[in-house]
Each structure stands twice: as structure tokens, then as C-alpha cells.
Design a protein around this motif. Structure first.
Motif, PDB file in Angstrom:
ATOM      1  N   ALA A  14       0.926  -1.432   0.056  1.00  0.00           N
ATOM      2  CA  ALA A  14       0.090  -0.169   0.001  1.00  0.00           C
ATOM      3  C   ALA A  14       0.860   1.229  -0.038  1.00  0.00           C
ATOM      4  O   ALA A  14       0.599   2.377  -0.809  1.00  0.00           O
ATOM      5  CB  ALA A  14      -0.969  -0.098   1.115  1.00  0.00           C
ATOM      6  N   ARG A  15       2.019   1.268   0.811  1.00  0.00           N
ATOM      7  CA  ARG A  15       2.987   2.364   0.792  1.00  0.00           C
ATOM      8  C   ARG A  15       3.484   2.572  -0.450  1.00  0.00           C
ATOM      9  O   ARG A  15       3.589   3.763  -0.929  1.00  0.00           O
ATOM     10  CB  ARG A  15       3.868   2.130   1.852  1.00  0.00           C
ATOM     11  N   GLU A  16       3.996   1.313  -1.056  1.00  0.00           N
ATOM     12  CA  GLU A  16       4.698   1.547  -2.370  1.00  0.00           C
ATOM     13  C   GLU A  16       3.745   1.896  -3.416  1.00  0.00           C
ATOM     14  O   GLU A  16       4.096   2.744  -4.236  1.00  0.00           O
ATOM     15  CB  GLU A  16       5.072   0.127  -2.876  1.00  0.00           C
ATOM     16  N   ALA A  17       2.588   1.559  -3.449  1.00  0.00           N
ATOM     17  CA  ALA A  17       1.337   2.108  -4.246  1.00  0.00           C
ATOM     18  C   ALA A  17       1.169   3.641  -4.282  1.00  0.00           C
ATOM     19  O   ALA A  17       1.272   4.201  -5.244  1.00  0.00           O
ATOM     20  CB  ALA A  17       0.106   1.372  -4.168  1.00  0.00           C
ATOM     21  N   CYS A  18       1.204   4.193  -3.074  1.00  0.00           N
ATOM     22  CA  CYS A  18       1.203   5.649  -2.828  1.00  0.00           C
ATOM     23  C   CYS A  18       2.148   6.496  -3.464  1.00  0.00           C
ATOM     24  O   CYS A  18       2.295   7.352  -4.094  1.00  0.00           O
ATOM     25  CB  CYS A  18       0.878   5.933  -1.539  1.00  0.00           C
ATOM     26  N   GLU A  19       3.596   5.707  -3.250  1.00  0.00           N
ATOM     27  CA  GLU A  19       4.613   6.321  -3.948  1.00  0.00           C
ATOM     28  C   GLU A  19       4.859   6.181  -5.415  1.00  0.00           C
ATOM     29  O   GLU A  19       5.344   7.084  -6.146  1.00  0.00           O
ATOM     30  CB  GLU A  19       5.649   5.590  -3.230  1.00  0.00           C
ATOM     31  N   LYS A  20       4.279   5.179  -6.004  1.00  0.00           N
ATOM     32  CA  LYS A  20       4.183   4.906  -7.367  1.00  0.00           C
ATOM     33  C   LYS A  20       3.166   5.739  -8.067  1.00  0.00           C
ATOM     34  O   LYS A  20       3.214   5.712  -9.422  1.00  0.00           O
ATOM     35  CB  LYS A  20       4.100   3.606  -7.950  1.00  0.00           C
ATOM     36  N   SER A  21       2.189   6.541  -7.603  1.00  0.00           N
ATOM     37  CA  SER A  21       0.954   7.139  -8.282  1.00  0.00           C
ATOM     38  C   SER A  21       0.759   8.202  -7.460  1.00  0.00           C
ATOM     39  O   SER A  21       1.401   8.952  -6.307  1.00  0.00           O
ATOM     40  CB  SER A  21      -0.187   6.262  -7.976  1.00  0.00           C
ATOM     41  N   ALA A  22      -0.145   9.111  -8.066  1.00  0.00           N
ATOM     42  CA  ALA A  22      -0.621  10.298  -7.443  1.00  0.00           C
ATOM     43  C   ALA A  22      -1.858  10.311  -6.499  1.00  0.00           C
ATOM     44  O   ALA A  22      -2.295  11.504  -6.200  1.00  0.00           O
ATOM     45  CB  ALA A  22      -0.858  11.451  -8.644  1.00  0.00           C
ATOM     46  N   ALA A  23      -2.254   9.087  -6.456  1.00  0.00           N
ATOM     47  CA  ALA A  23      -3.068   8.763  -5.385  1.00  0.00           C
ATOM     48  C   ALA A  23      -2.749   9.280  -4.048  1.00  0.00           C
ATOM     49  O   ALA A  23      -1.619   9.144  -3.525  1.00  0.00           O
ATOM     50  CB  ALA A  23      -3.621   7.407  -5.516  1.00  0.00           C
ATOM     51  N   LEU A  24      -3.916   9.869  -3.365  1.00  0.00           N
ATOM     52  CA  LEU A  24      -3.484  10.210  -1.941  1.00  0.00           C
ATOM     53  C   LEU A  24      -3.685   8.945  -1.023  1.00  0.00           C
ATOM     54  O   LEU A  24      -3.380   9.164   0.266  1.00  0.00           O
ATOM     55  CB  LEU A  24      -4.553  11.408  -1.579  1.00  0.00           C
ATOM     56  N   TYR A  25      -4.337   7.905  -1.497  1.00  0.00           N
ATOM     57  CA  TYR A  25      -4.759   6.951  -0.684  1.00  0.00           C
ATOM     58  C   TYR A  25      -4.809   5.815  -1.409  1.00  0.00           C
ATOM     59  O   TYR A  25      -5.211   6.096  -2.472  1.00  0.00           O
ATOM     60  CB  TYR A  25      -5.845   6.872   0.461  1.00  0.00           C
ATOM     61  N   VAL A  26      -4.920   4.398  -1.004  1.00  0.00           N
ATOM     62  CA  VAL A  26      -5.254   3.240  -1.488  1.00  0.00           C
ATOM     63  C   VAL A  26      -6.174   2.466  -0.777  1.00  0.00           C
ATOM     64  O   VAL A  26      -5.897   2.595   0.581  1.00  0.00           O
ATOM     65  CB  VAL A  26      -4.295   2.600  -2.080  1.00  0.00           C
ATOM     66  N   ASP A  27      -6.843   1.753  -1.146  1.00  0.00           N
ATOM     67  CA  ASP A  27      -7.868   0.703  -0.340  1.00  0.00           C
ATOM     68  C   ASP A  27      -6.899  -0.060   0.541  1.00  0.00           C
ATOM     69  O   ASP A  27      -6.019  -0.816  -0.135  1.00  0.00           O
ATOM     70  CB  ASP A  27      -8.908   0.239  -1.361  1.00  0.00           C
ATOM     71  N   THR A  28      -7.654  -0.693   1.513  1.00  0.00           N
ATOM     72  CA  THR A  28      -7.022  -1.649   2.251  1.00  0.00           C
ATOM     73  C   THR A  28      -7.204  -3.034   1.780  1.00  0.00           C
ATOM     74  O   THR A  28      -6.607  -3.899   2.276  1.00  0.00           O
ATOM     75  CB  THR A  28      -7.126  -1.638   3.885  1.00  0.00           C
ATOM     76  N   ALA A  29      -8.290  -3.223   0.900  1.00  0.00           N
ATOM     77  CA  ALA A  29      -8.610  -4.470   0.302  1.00  0.00           C
ATOM     78  C   ALA A  29      -9.122  -4.314  -0.876  1.00  0.00           C
ATOM     79  O   ALA A  29      -9.710  -3.175  -1.200  1.00  0.00           O
ATOM     80  CB  ALA A  29      -9.580  -5.209   1.313  1.00  0.00           C
ATOM     81  N   VAL A  30      -8.867  -5.211  -1.895  1.00  0.00           N
ATOM     82  CA  VAL A  30      -9.641  -5.015  -3.066  1.00  0.00           C
ATOM     83  C   VAL A  30     -10.150  -6.217  -3.848  1.00  0.00           C
ATOM     84  O   VAL A  30      -9.777  -7.415  -3.134  1.00  0.00           O
ATOM     85  CB  VAL A  30      -8.304  -4.807  -4.248  1.00  0.00           C
ATOM     86  N   GLN A  31     -11.082  -6.277  -4.446  1.00  0.00           N
ATOM     87  CA  GLN A  31     -11.717  -7.344  -5.045  1.00  0.00           C
ATOM     88  C   GLN A  31     -11.207  -7.517  -6.568  1.00  0.00           C
ATOM     89  O   GLN A  31     -10.840  -6.615  -7.291  1.00  0.00           O
ATOM     90  CB  GLN A  31     -13.301  -6.999  -5.030  1.00  0.00           C
ATOM     91  N   CYS A  32     -11.074  -8.723  -6.846  1.00  0.00           N
ATOM     92  CA  CYS A  32     -10.757  -9.071  -8.092  1.00  0.00           C
ATOM     93  C   CYS A  32     -11.752  -8.694  -9.112  1.00  0.00           C
ATOM     94  O   CYS A  32     -12.772  -8.795  -9.087  1.00  0.00           O
ATOM     95  CB  CYS A  32     -10.566 -10.795  -8.129  1.00  0.00           C
ATOM     96  N   GLN A  33     -11.095  -7.974 -10.018  1.00  0.00           N
ATOM     97  CA  GLN A  33     -12.074  -7.276 -11.142  1.00  0.00           C
ATOM     98  C   GLN A  33     -12.489  -7.983 -12.324  1.00  0.00           C
ATOM     99  O   GLN A  33     -13.166  -7.680 -13.137  1.00  0.00           O
ATOM    100  CB  GLN A  33     -11.541  -5.982 -11.609  1.00  0.00           C
ATOM    101  N   LEU A  34     -11.818  -9.357 -12.528  1.00  0.00           N
ATOM    102  CA  LEU A  34     -12.065  -9.970 -13.465  1.00  0.00           C
ATOM    103  C   LEU A  34     -13.424 -10.900 -13.542  1.00  0.00           C
ATOM    104  O   LEU A  34     -13.988 -10.740 -12.416  1.00  0.00           O
ATOM    105  CB  LEU A  34     -11.091 -11.233 -13.692  1.00  0.00           C
ATOM    106  N   SER A  35     -13.831 -11.144 -14.760  1.00  0.00           N
ATOM    107  CA  SER A  35     -14.982 -12.292 -14.452  1.00  0.00           C
ATOM    108  C   SER A  35     -14.681 -13.180 -13.381  1.00  0.00           C
ATOM    109  O   SER A  35     -13.735 -13.842 -13.190  1.00  0.00           O
ATOM    110  CB  SER A  35     -15.326 -12.764 -15.759  1.00  0.00           C
ATOM    111  N   SER A  36     -15.892 -14.050 -12.985  1.00  0.00           N
ATOM    112  CA  SER A  36     -15.954 -15.058 -11.904  1.00  0.00           C
ATOM    113  C   SER A  36     -14.940 -16.003 -12.426  1.00  0.00           C
ATOM    114  O   SER A  36     -15.165 -16.672 -13.580  1.00  0.00           O
ATOM    115  CB  SER A  36     -17.414 -15.475 -11.885  1.00  0.00           C
ATOM    116  N   HIS A  37     -14.250 -16.600 -11.516  1.00  0.00           N
ATOM    117  CA  HIS A  37     -13.169 -17.704 -11.708  1.00  0.00           C
ATOM    118  C   HIS A  37     -12.508 -18.098 -10.288  1.00  0.00           C
ATOM    119  O   HIS A  37     -12.701 -17.343  -9.349  1.00  0.00           O
ATOM    120  CB  HIS A  37     -12.136 -17.269 -12.807  1.00  0.00           C
ATOM    121  N   ASP A  38     -12.342 -19.183 -10.306  1.00  0.00           N
ATOM    122  CA  ASP A  38     -11.733 -19.853  -8.911  1.00  0.00           C
ATOM    123  C   ASP A  38     -10.076 -20.217  -8.890  1.00  0.00           C
ATOM    124  O   ASP A  38      -9.403 -20.072  -8.191  1.00  0.00           O
ATOM    125  CB  ASP A  38     -12.393 -21.133  -8.604  1.00  0.00           C
ATOM    126  N   VAL A  39      -9.753 -20.328 -10.194  1.00  0.00           N
ATOM    127  CA  VAL A  39      -8.275 -20.586 -10.191  1.00  0.00           C
ATOM    128  C   VAL A  39      -7.581 -19.785 -11.142  1.00  0.00           C
ATOM    129  O   VAL A  39      -8.275 -18.695 -11.993  1.00  0.00           O
ATOM    130  CB  VAL A  39      -8.137 -22.216 -11.295  1.00  0.00           C
TER     131      VAL A  39
END
Length: 109
Positions: A14-39
Motif C-alpha cells: 500500500a505504501r509502495e502504491a502511494c509512492e508510485k502514483s499520484a493517489a492520496l490513498y489506496v484501499d486496504t482490500a481489493v476485489q478481483c475485477q475479472l469475471s468470475s473464476h476460482d483458479v
């Protein structure tokens, strides 16, 4: 339908993501954005405030290590003159985001 897998973003990433972008914050958890899959790999969007035409993603496989990846935006748009753009990265698997969206119901029929 979107993948149901979520992943906590490790504090160091999360800290590295803030350093690499202009974002002021990043979420502490993310959902996979792809279509439904298990593997296979999962990808959660952290920020699109990177270089033009790219976004910063968290990539993980199962319960293994997560990593930050900068990926180019998917260039595909829905058919038609006002077609929505895909909100994923180039060469992603399965459907584009606009293909996962349920059709609207007309109230005038």
C-alpha cells in the motif's frame, strides 16, 4: 459476474502504491475485477493515477504472495457510438467489464 475473491493489501505494498502514483490513498482490500473464476491469477485495481493509459493493480494467486503491477488499459469499447470502455487491463482473460453488466430494463414498455 465479477470474481468474488478479495485480498487485503499488505501495508508495504500500500505504501509502495502511494509512492508510485499520484493517489492520496489506496484501499486496504481489493476485489478481483475479472469475471468470475476460482483458479489462476486475481487482479484488484489499486489506482488509475499512474502514467496515462495505465493503472496500478494488485496481482495474487490463491493465498500466495501479492505484488504490484502496472498494466496498460484495455483498449476495447462496447459496440456502438457511445460504447462504454472496458475498465480492465489489456489482454485480460474472459469478458470485458461492459459484458458483465446486466442489461437495463426499460420502464416504457
Amino acid at each position: 459476474m465479477r470474481c468474488a475473491h478479495w485480498r487485503r493489501v499488505p501495508l508495504d505494498l500500500a505504501r509502495e502504491a502511494c509512492e508510485k502514483s499520484a493517489a492520496l490513498y489506496v484501499d486496504t482490500a481489493v476485489q478481483c475485477q475479472l469475471s468470475s473464476h476460482d483458479v489462476g491469477e486475481h487482479f484488484g485495481l489499486l489506482t488509475d493515477n499512474g502514467p496515462w493509459g495505465t493503472a496500478l493493480w494488485l496481482r495474487w494467486h490463491g493465498t500466495g504472495e501479492a505484488e504490484l503491477v502496472v498494466l496498460p488499459d484495455c483498449p476495447v469499447a462496447a459496440p456502438g457510438p457511445d460504447g462504454d470502455g472496458c475498465c480492465l487491463f489489456a489482454d485480460h482473460a474472459k469478458q470485458h467489464t461492459w459484458e458483465d453488466t446486466p442489461e437495463e430494463v426499460s420502464c416504457t414498455s
